[in-house]
Design a protein around this motif. Structure first.
Motif, PDB file in Angstrom:
ATOM      1  N   GLU A   1       0.885  -1.153   0.000  1.00  0.00           N
ATOM      2  CA  GLU A   1       0.000   0.000   0.000  1.00  0.00           C
ATOM      3  C   GLU A   1       0.930   1.211   0.000  1.00  0.00           C
ATOM      4  O   GLU A   1       1.919   1.246   0.745  1.00  0.00           O
TER       5      GLU A   1
ATOM      6  N   TRP B   1      -3.952  -3.261   3.461  1.00  0.00           N
ATOM      7  CA  TRP B   1      -4.461  -2.556   4.644  1.00  0.00           C
ATOM      8  C   TRP B   1      -5.573  -1.560   4.293  1.00  0.00           C
ATOM      9  O   TRP B   1      -6.340  -1.179   5.150  1.00  0.00           O
TER      10      TRP B   1
ATOM     11  N   PHE C   1      -6.348   3.531   7.854  1.00  0.00           N
ATOM     12  CA  PHE C   1      -6.332   2.234   7.171  1.00  0.00           C
ATOM     13  C   PHE C   1      -7.661   1.531   7.450  1.00  0.00           C
ATOM     14  O   PHE C   1      -7.945   1.126   8.578  1.00  0.00           O
TER      15      PHE C   1
ATOM     16  N   GLY D   1      -8.726  -1.342   6.626  1.00  0.00           N
ATOM     17  CA  GLY D   1      -8.594  -2.734   7.033  1.00  0.00           C
ATOM     18  C   GLY D   1      -8.743  -3.696   5.875  1.00  0.00           C
ATOM     19  O   GLY D   1      -9.515  -3.481   4.949  1.00  0.00           O
ATOM     20  N   SER D   2      -7.973  -4.772   5.932  1.00  0.00           N
ATOM     21  CA  SER D   2      -7.962  -5.745   4.833  1.00  0.00           C
ATOM     22  C   SER D   2      -9.169  -6.675   4.910  1.00  0.00           C
ATOM     23  O   SER D   2      -9.820  -6.808   5.940  1.00  0.00           O
TER      24      SER D   2
ATOM     25  N   ARG E   1      -6.638 -11.028   3.103  1.00  0.00           N
ATOM     26  CA  ARG E   1      -5.445 -11.748   3.558  1.00  0.00           C
ATOM     27  C   ARG E   1      -5.860 -13.158   3.992  1.00  0.00           C
ATOM     28  O   ARG E   1      -6.951 -13.351   4.544  1.00  0.00           O
TER      29      ARG E   1
ATOM     30  N   GLN F   1      -6.631 -10.815   9.134  1.00  0.00           N
ATOM     31  CA  GLN F   1      -6.664  -9.495   8.516  1.00  0.00           C
ATOM     32  C   GLN F   1      -5.858  -8.477   9.342  1.00  0.00           C
ATOM     33  O   GLN F   1      -5.599  -8.694  10.524  1.00  0.00           O
ATOM     34  N   GLU F   2      -5.487  -7.371   8.704  1.00  0.00           N
ATOM     35  CA  GLU F   2      -4.705  -6.329   9.365  1.00  0.00           C
ATOM     36  C   GLU F   2      -5.181  -4.953   8.913  1.00  0.00           C
ATOM     37  O   GLU F   2      -5.965  -4.824   7.977  1.00  0.00           O
ATOM     38  N   GLY F   3      -4.665  -3.931   9.568  1.00  0.00           N
ATOM     39  CA  GLY F   3      -5.067  -2.560   9.289  1.00  0.00           C
ATOM     40  C   GLY F   3      -5.999  -2.075  10.381  1.00  0.00           C
ATOM     41  O   GLY F   3      -5.697  -2.191  11.565  1.00  0.00           O
TER      42      GLY F   3
ATOM     43  N   THR G   1       1.522   3.872  15.172  1.00  0.00           N
ATOM     44  CA  THR G   1       0.074   3.789  15.288  1.00  0.00           C
ATOM     45  C   THR G   1      -0.414   4.913  16.184  1.00  0.00           C
ATOM     46  O   THR G   1       0.052   5.060  17.316  1.00  0.00           O
TER      47      THR G   1
END
Length: 438
Positions: free
Chosen positions: A278, A333, A358, A360-361, A364, A368-370, A389
């Motif tokens: 990203e 993300w 972000f 969020g994904s 994945r 998930q992340e973000g 963060t």
């Protein structure tokens, strides 16, 4: 003619009584925040209030010099936030204006107007610009009035419908309006083959999509065409912001999806989860960032030829001369909001740095992340190598789009240096302030 409706006041349950007052009938700084900061976590010295709740599918937002907040609302039936929990009448599009009349950090007047699905917002007094999927409109704001004056002007029409529908906006000081037109597809696929999908070459989407367009915000009834394209090869620049101190346009790009799913022999699950990057990009006239032929690999630190066009996960090929981002983040993300902080309320280290939301994904494999807001310090016109963060906890322990409590989208700065963050999952707006480390 746009319709103005749904003007109403609502009461807010106070968190404390008169003993908490600053003495002038207005709340003291610490009393303008909620216990638990509205469900998010912040660095020491910061706190947040729920400025407004359940406003709709809230995307980008702006704050006027008087402190009024205007939020673009997507129609829930066609929202890019496909897992939004907003339903019913509250899920229709348009815009919502929010006003805090007693400075307690919570809006007590709401005004909803318009009914198209909106996403982008930009402000250059007295004009408020907002984008639907196919057009950009301009509203006149008058001092003291929350409602726009008269019917909106049409600035641009003819944006293609379908595909990535966010039409993010940014204005510079020289009379330019920048608009994101995201791609229609993931990677301009033509057809599937035993070795994976093939890409169209040339990709005809690039004539009208996958880039940033530039218009004159004072001219009415413009129609989009390729002559107004400012930069190309950008799959979807949902975050778009002008930096007054650097006198430059920046954008965040959503990278492509499906490397492992479509090409399992070339990409492991782990590689596909983190790739492509990203991107935070400094965008200049004539730039080409390479989509769909190329993507960015943050481990390699360069652009790589996409597998649809003969790439093997390593070789650069025709991508060697494509412009690079100024900063790269892990894949998927979903960077949606972008703001260069100019205020003085926050500690000095935040000034001229950038906040990125972000969303969020969703794709994945294995987690998930973000789902957070990141701060990137800038020094001498360049981002720091490390990021931090700033706001977290939006997902509420469920790091996936279907069950996440909130998903951050827009970010804006108030006249006093407060930070506003929007959510399109349940329609919450936070106001973040700095009260010092006590």
């Amino acid at each position: 003619m746009t319709r103005v409706h749904d003007l109403f006041k609502y009461s807010v349950l106070p968190l404390c009584v008169a003993a908490c007052s600053a003495g002038d009938g207005r709340a003291a700084p610490s009393d303008r925040c909620d216990r638990g900061d509205g469900g998010i976590t912040l660095p020491a010295g910061f706190c947040a209030s729920v400025f407004a709740d359940e406003v709709g599918v809230a995307r980008h937002l702006v704050v006027t010099p008087a402190g009024d907040v205007y939020v673009a609302l997507e129609d829930a039936s066609r929202s890019s936030a496909t897992t939004t929990h907003v339903r019913g009448a509250n899920g229709r599009g348009g815009m919502i204006a929010l006003r805090d009349t007693n400075a307690d950090g919570r809006a007590d007047i709401r005004l909803r107007f318009g009914d198209a699905s909106h996403s982008g917002m930009a402000l250059q007094s007295p004009w408020l610009y907002s984008s639907s999927v196919t057009s950009v409109l301009r509203y006149r704001l008058a001092p003291g009035s929350l409602a726009p004056v008269g019917a909106p002007d049409t600035i641009v029409t003819g944006f293609p419908d379908g595909g990535h529908s966010s039409r993010s906006l940014a204005l510079d000081e020289s009379g330019n309006l920048f608009v994101n037109i995201g791609s229609d597809t993931n990677a301009c696929w033509s057809s599937g083959t035993p070795g994976g999908p093939r890409g169209l070459d040339p990709c005809q989407e690039l004539d009208m999509r996958a880039g940033i367009w530039r218009f004159d915000p004072k001219r009415l009834h413009q129609v989009v065409d390729v002559s107004q394209r400012y930069a190309t090869g950008i799959r979807n620049a949902v975050g778009l912001a002008w930096s007054p101190s650097l006198r430059a346009l920046y954008a965040t790009q959503h990278g492509r999806d499906g490397l492992h799913q479509s090409y399992p022999k070339l990409y492991s699950v782990e590689k596909s989860n983190d790739t492509p990057s990203e991107e935070l990009m400094k965008v200049e006239a004539g730039d080409d960032y390479g989509w769909p032929y190329c993507y960015h690999d943050r481990v390699l630190g360069r652009r790589v030829l996409a597998p649809e066009y003969g790439g093997d996960g390593n070789k650069a090929g025709r991508c060697a001369d494509k412009k690079l981002p100024v900063l790269a983040f892990p894949g998927h993300w979903g960077p949606d909001g972008l703001l260069f902080y100019r205020g003085t309320q926050f500690p000095a280290r935040y000034r001229n740095g950038v906040f990125i939301t972000f969303h969020g994904s969703w794709n994945r494999i294995g987690g998930q992340e973000g789902y957070k807001v990141v701060f990137v310090p800038f020094a001498q016109g360049a981002p720091a190598d490390s990021t931090e963060t700033f706001a977290d906890g939006f997902a509420g322990g469920h790091m996936d789009p279907g069950r996440a409590r909130y998903r951050p989208v827009g970010v804006a700065e108030g006249p006093d240096g407060s930070l506003y963050i929007s959510d399109d999952q349940r329609g919450r707006i936070w106001r973040v302030i700095y009260i010092g480390k006590n």
